[in-house]
Motif scaffolding. Structure first.
Motif, PDB file in Angstrom:
ATOM      1  N   PRO A  81     -28.338 -16.351 -31.390  1.00 36.30           N
ATOM      2  CA  PRO A  81     -28.584 -15.265 -30.490  1.00 36.30           C
ATOM      3  C   PRO A  81     -30.300 -15.535 -30.222  1.00 36.30           C
ATOM      4  O   PRO A  81     -30.621 -14.992 -28.863  1.00 36.30           O
ATOM      5  N   ARG A  82     -31.092 -16.223 -30.865  1.00 37.40           N
ATOM      6  CA  ARG A  82     -32.223 -16.347 -30.359  1.00 37.40           C
ATOM      7  C   ARG A  82     -32.265 -17.487 -29.147  1.00 37.40           C
ATOM      8  O   ARG A  82     -32.984 -17.094 -28.274  1.00 37.40           O
ATOM      9  N   GLU A  83     -31.574 -18.417 -29.224  1.00 39.59           N
ATOM     10  CA  GLU A  83     -31.423 -19.391 -27.847  1.00 39.59           C
ATOM     11  C   GLU A  83     -30.717 -18.641 -26.770  1.00 39.59           C
ATOM     12  O   GLU A  83     -31.031 -18.904 -25.683  1.00 39.59           O
ATOM     13  N   ILE A  84     -29.684 -17.731 -27.381  1.00 34.51           N
ATOM     14  CA  ILE A  84     -29.083 -17.114 -26.150  1.00 34.51           C
ATOM     15  C   ILE A  84     -30.086 -16.079 -25.348  1.00 34.51           C
ATOM     16  O   ILE A  84     -30.228 -15.888 -23.998  1.00 34.51           O
ATOM     17  N   GLY A  85     -31.197 -15.501 -26.050  1.00 32.41           N
ATOM     18  CA  GLY A  85     -32.254 -14.799 -25.289  1.00 32.41           C
ATOM     19  C   GLY A  85     -33.015 -15.629 -24.575  1.00 32.41           C
ATOM     20  O   GLY A  85     -33.260 -15.083 -23.525  1.00 32.41           O
ATOM     21  N   LEU A  86     -33.546 -16.722 -25.257  1.00 26.22           N
ATOM     22  CA  LEU A  86     -34.285 -17.553 -23.984  1.00 26.22           C
ATOM     23  C   LEU A  86     -33.556 -18.068 -23.125  1.00 26.22           C
ATOM     24  O   LEU A  86     -33.934 -18.055 -21.723  1.00 26.22           O
ATOM     25  N   LEU A  87     -32.172 -18.457 -23.027  1.00 23.35           N
ATOM     26  CA  LEU A  87     -31.351 -18.824 -21.940  1.00 23.35           C
ATOM     27  C   LEU A  87     -31.157 -17.852 -20.783  1.00 23.35           C
ATOM     28  O   LEU A  87     -31.185 -18.043 -19.593  1.00 23.35           O
ATOM     29  N   SER A  88     -30.971 -16.435 -21.268  1.00 24.21           N
ATOM     30  CA  SER A  88     -30.959 -15.567 -20.751  1.00 24.21           C
ATOM     31  C   SER A  88     -32.178 -15.281 -20.013  1.00 24.21           C
ATOM     32  O   SER A  88     -32.134 -14.971 -18.739  1.00 24.21           O
ATOM     33  N   ALA A  89     -33.271 -15.416 -20.313  1.00 25.07           N
ATOM     34  CA  ALA A  89     -34.495 -15.110 -19.814  1.00 25.07           C
ATOM     35  C   ALA A  89     -34.604 -16.050 -18.644  1.00 25.07           C
ATOM     36  O   ALA A  89     -35.486 -15.951 -17.723  1.00 25.07           O
ATOM     37  N   LEU A  90     -34.120 -17.309 -18.879  1.00 24.24           N
ATOM     38  CA  LEU A  90     -34.233 -18.254 -17.828  1.00 24.24           C
ATOM     39  C   LEU A  90     -33.071 -18.363 -16.769  1.00 24.24           C
ATOM     40  O   LEU A  90     -33.117 -19.198 -16.056  1.00 24.24           O
ATOM     41  N   GLY A  91     -32.131 -17.432 -16.771  1.00 23.30           N
ATOM     42  CA  GLY A  91     -31.023 -17.185 -15.785  1.00 23.30           C
ATOM     43  C   GLY A  91     -30.133 -18.225 -15.984  1.00 23.30           C
ATOM     44  O   GLY A  91     -29.189 -18.478 -15.013  1.00 23.30           O
ATOM     45  N   VAL A  92     -29.932 -18.922 -17.139  1.00 21.08           N
ATOM     46  CA  VAL A  92     -28.845 -19.758 -17.305  1.00 21.08           C
ATOM     47  C   VAL A  92     -27.567 -19.148 -17.399  1.00 21.08           C
ATOM     48  O   VAL A  92     -27.153 -18.242 -18.368  1.00 21.08           O
ATOM     49  N   GLU A  93     -26.657 -19.628 -16.546  1.00 20.07           N
ATOM     50  CA  GLU A  93     -25.237 -19.006 -16.665  1.00 20.07           C
ATOM     51  C   GLU A  93     -24.210 -19.762 -17.395  1.00 20.07           C
ATOM     52  O   GLU A  93     -23.452 -18.996 -18.172  1.00 20.07           O
ATOM     53  N   GLU A  94     -24.402 -21.093 -17.702  1.00 18.82           N
ATOM     54  CA  GLU A  94     -23.450 -21.941 -18.308  1.00 18.82           C
ATOM     55  C   GLU A  94     -24.147 -23.302 -18.739  1.00 18.82           C
ATOM     56  O   GLU A  94     -25.064 -23.556 -18.287  1.00 18.82           O
ATOM     57  N   VAL A  95     -23.831 -23.568 -19.864  1.00 16.47           N
ATOM     58  CA  VAL A  95     -24.328 -24.927 -20.532  1.00 16.47           C
ATOM     59  C   VAL A  95     -23.332 -25.974 -21.079  1.00 16.47           C
ATOM     60  O   VAL A  95     -22.223 -25.455 -21.529  1.00 16.47           O
ATOM     61  N   ALA A  96     -23.824 -27.262 -21.074  1.00 10.04           N
ATOM     62  CA  ALA A  96     -22.855 -28.252 -21.612  1.00 10.04           C
ATOM     63  C   ALA A  96     -23.229 -28.025 -22.990  1.00 10.04           C
ATOM     64  O   ALA A  96     -24.285 -28.350 -23.699  1.00 10.04           O
ATOM     65  N   VAL A  97     -22.277 -28.348 -23.843  1.00  3.90           N
ATOM     66  CA  VAL A  97     -22.124 -28.343 -25.558  1.00  3.90           C
ATOM     67  C   VAL A  97     -21.313 -29.423 -25.770  1.00  3.90           C
ATOM     68  O   VAL A  97     -20.381 -29.745 -25.164  1.00  3.90           O
ATOM     69  N   ARG A  98     -21.442 -29.517 -27.080  1.00  5.72           N
ATOM     70  CA  ARG A  98     -20.555 -30.575 -27.810  1.00  5.72           C
ATOM     71  C   ARG A  98     -19.157 -29.701 -28.066  1.00  5.72           C
ATOM     72  O   ARG A  98     -19.151 -28.673 -28.413  1.00  5.72           O
TER      73      ARG A  98
END
Length: 625
Positions: A165-182
């Protein structure tokens, strides 16, 4: 007499673990929506595409002013300013703060045009003539500038980061809609035994039937270890049917787990399936519970056969299989929810109330855990990923001295100490280098702060740039040079440093702790000497010299946005944004190691990478390695 296969040379636990680790269960990568990214592991670095906050905002309730209008004001001789309109949070200001005026402003509101500071409401008083200002403020005081939390172009999260949830908060603040994951390893689960019945179906206890525990228990354990479970239909002890089911699972999954039918009895058909149709690498491990364990492959899929008893199956899974799954999924080994460590530096605290102090963890050269404070302000989302947990500081505690043992409550049980902890200069080549390391942490707080913390022996490494200090700390591991100068707008007439000083161009600077700023100040001092004036006279002539931003790419982005005519920048940043560039020189970027940690594995790995930077520097204009 039945055909029984006896366990003879049982494998040592270390050998069994090595055999399981040798199996290839890595599933590749995929792109997921941010809403589905929790507990996934980033496959690529995420850089900030915008400033957070995206505007200069008030950090206190009070009055937005021009700082120069408050000079000389105090309680005895307040300054009265005309009161303009009020600016609320969440609205676009429709007022300009002219000389001699002030605008009432709320915390979090956009700073109105013309204002460069906020006077806190406690140091003011409204009168019939306007508002009395009872203290002087400096430019930027009580203002959080655009990009102060994280600046556009900065490295936000690195590959290998588990998204909580911490990283979700940061990514949300950056406006990131989708991410590449393993991708999660897909794990097929097959429970065997004629006596098994799925929960919910009728059970004949008189016939020795029991409910299938392992399918569901193992599915939960697989998911907890980062895998994606696929539960297949229950299989009996029929050779042909079980062979078909195992091959079906192998075609569809990265790893197949079966439970039961792995001992040496005559009806234990799984042994024969793997021996005759796959590659059997291990049968039996010297551990209790869980001796009857199979490891091998079926076609392209890895296979592990677990004991039938649930306790044994889960024990073998936890000890041998779960670590391999976490490794394939990019997840760290779990740890307890609290750790104890020593304070790396002294922390003073004078307030008489309980404080939950955000802290980070780092291992010293001997492997002991050190605890250092992390505090970027309550409004900074990056504090959530820079810290590992909190230390409860009780009321009445005046200080936590260096060396004092403290208990850290981790944000989650799976938090682990970063393999490498660094502090210092923001640099694009260094960001690329960090991607080659496993789970590092880096705080781009500037050259001056990097030197300070390295002298305190907190980080493993510090990255510094600009003129070398007389008392440079640490041991040099390597470095590179980068060309710096001014990023200027296409229609700007700034052609050199003198033109910036003598002209009317609007300038945006780097903060005083950065290496770029030190290099600029050195040239401005030289220019002042050539003109026979003080350095202050030269800097006072530059419109915006005191307008500073925190990240190396921020000045160039400000120019590209049309908000300034020139900005302190690297050549590569001007080129990437399509700006003109006025070269002023080159500076050396140096990676300095904590002398007590040069033998640390991650520091040795870094030293090796610094020896060959050619491919990392590709495409970075003005960089020489």
């Amino acid at each position: 007499m039945s055909d029984r296969r006896e366990f003879r040379d049982l494998a040592a636990p270390e050998e069994a673990r090595a055999v399981v680790e040798s199996l290839d269960i890595s599933p590749g990568t995929e792109t997921v929506a941010l809403a589905d990214a929790r507990d996934r592991v980033l496959a690529e670095r995420v850089d900030a595409a915008l400033d957070v906050p995206g505007f200069d905002r008030a950090s206190m309730d009070g009055y937005a002013v021009r700082a120069r209008d408050t000079f000389g004001a105090d309680e005895a001789t307040p300054t009265t300013l005309d009161l303009a309109r009020t600016v609320h949070a969440g609205e676009e200001p429709c007022v300009t703060v002219e000389p001699g005026t002030a605008a009432e402003i709320s915390t979090g509101a956009v700073m109105p045009a013309g204002a460069d500071a906020v006077v806190v409401v406690e140091r003011t008083a409204e009168t019939a003539d306007g508002v009395e200002i009872r203290t002087a403020v400096t430019p930027g005081e009580n203002v959080m500038p655009a990009g102060a939390d994280i600046a556009a172009g900065a490295r936000a999260l690195g590959p290998g980061t588990r998204v909580t949830p911490r990283e979700i908060g940061l990514l949300s603040a950056l406006g990131v809609e989708e991410v590449a994951v393993r991708s999660r390893p897909r794990v097929g689960i097959v429970s065997t035994g004629d006596e098994l019945v799925r929960p919910g179906e009728p059970l004949n206890s008189a016939a020795g039937e029991i409910y299938d525990v392992n399918s569901y228990a193992l599915a939960a354990a697989v998911e907890d270890a980062g895998g994606e479970p696929a539960v297949y239909p229950h299989a009996g002890d029929d050779f042909e049917a079980l062979e078909t089911l195992l091959h079906e699972a192998a075609d569809e999954c990265d790893l197949v787990l079966s439970s039961g039918s792995t001992s040496a009895g005559a009806v234990d058909v799984v042994y024969r399936v793997i021996e005759e149709r796959g590659d059997l690498r291990l049968h039996g491990v010297a551990v209790k519970p869980g001796k009857p364990m199979l490891v091998g492959t079926i076609g392209e899929s890895a296979y592990v056969g677990l004991p039938g008893y649930p306790v044994s199956a889960l024990t073998i899974f936890r000890v041998f299989v779960a670590p391999a799954l976490r490794e394939a999924a990019g997840l760290p080994e779990p740890r307890t929810a609290t750790v104890t460590g020593e304070m790396a530096v002294e922390e003073r605290y004078a307030e008489g109330r309980l404080r939950y102090m955000p802290v980070g963890l780092v291992e010293d050269g001997a492997g002991s855990t050190l605890v250092y404070p992390v505090d970027k302000g309550s409004g900074a989302t990056t504090s959530l990923v820079d810290a590992d947990g909190t230390v409860a500081v009780e009321p009445g505690t005046e200080r936590l001295p260096a060396g004092e043992r403290v208990e850290v409550t981790l944000f989650s049980p799976d938090v682990r100490v970063p393999t490498l902890f660094g502090v210092g200069e923001d640099d694009p080549l260094w960001s690329r280098l960090l991607d080659r390391l496993d789970a590092p942490r880096y705080l781009p707080t500037g050259t001056a702060d990097g030197r300070r913390r390295l002298r305190e022996s907190v980080p493993d490494v510090a990255v510094v740039a600009g003129p070398e200090a007389d008392d440079e700390p640490g041991e040099a591991l390597g470095g590179w040079t980068r060309e710096w100068g001014l990023a200027v707008a296409p229609d700007s007439d700034v052609s050199d440093l003198a033109a910036l000083v003598d002209g009317a161009a609007r300038f945006v600077n780097r903060d005083g702790g950065s290496g770029l700023r030190h290099s600029l100040d050195a040239q401005l001092t030289q220019l002042a000497d050539e003109r026979g004036v003080s350095p202050g006279e030269v800097t006072d002539a530059i419109d915006g010299y005191d307008l500073t931003v925190g990240a190396s790419e921020s000045p160039a982005r400000t120019v590209a946005a049309g908000e300034a005519d020139a900005g302190l920048a690297l050549r590569t940043m001007a080129a990437s944004l399509g700006l003109q560039f006025v070269p002023l020189g080159t500076e050396r970027v140096r990676v300095l190691a904590n002398p007590d940690r040069t033998g640390k594995e991650s520091v040795e790995r870094l030293a090796g990478l610094l020896g060959d930077l050619g491919d990392l520097a590709a495409g970075l204009d003005g960089f020489e390695v």
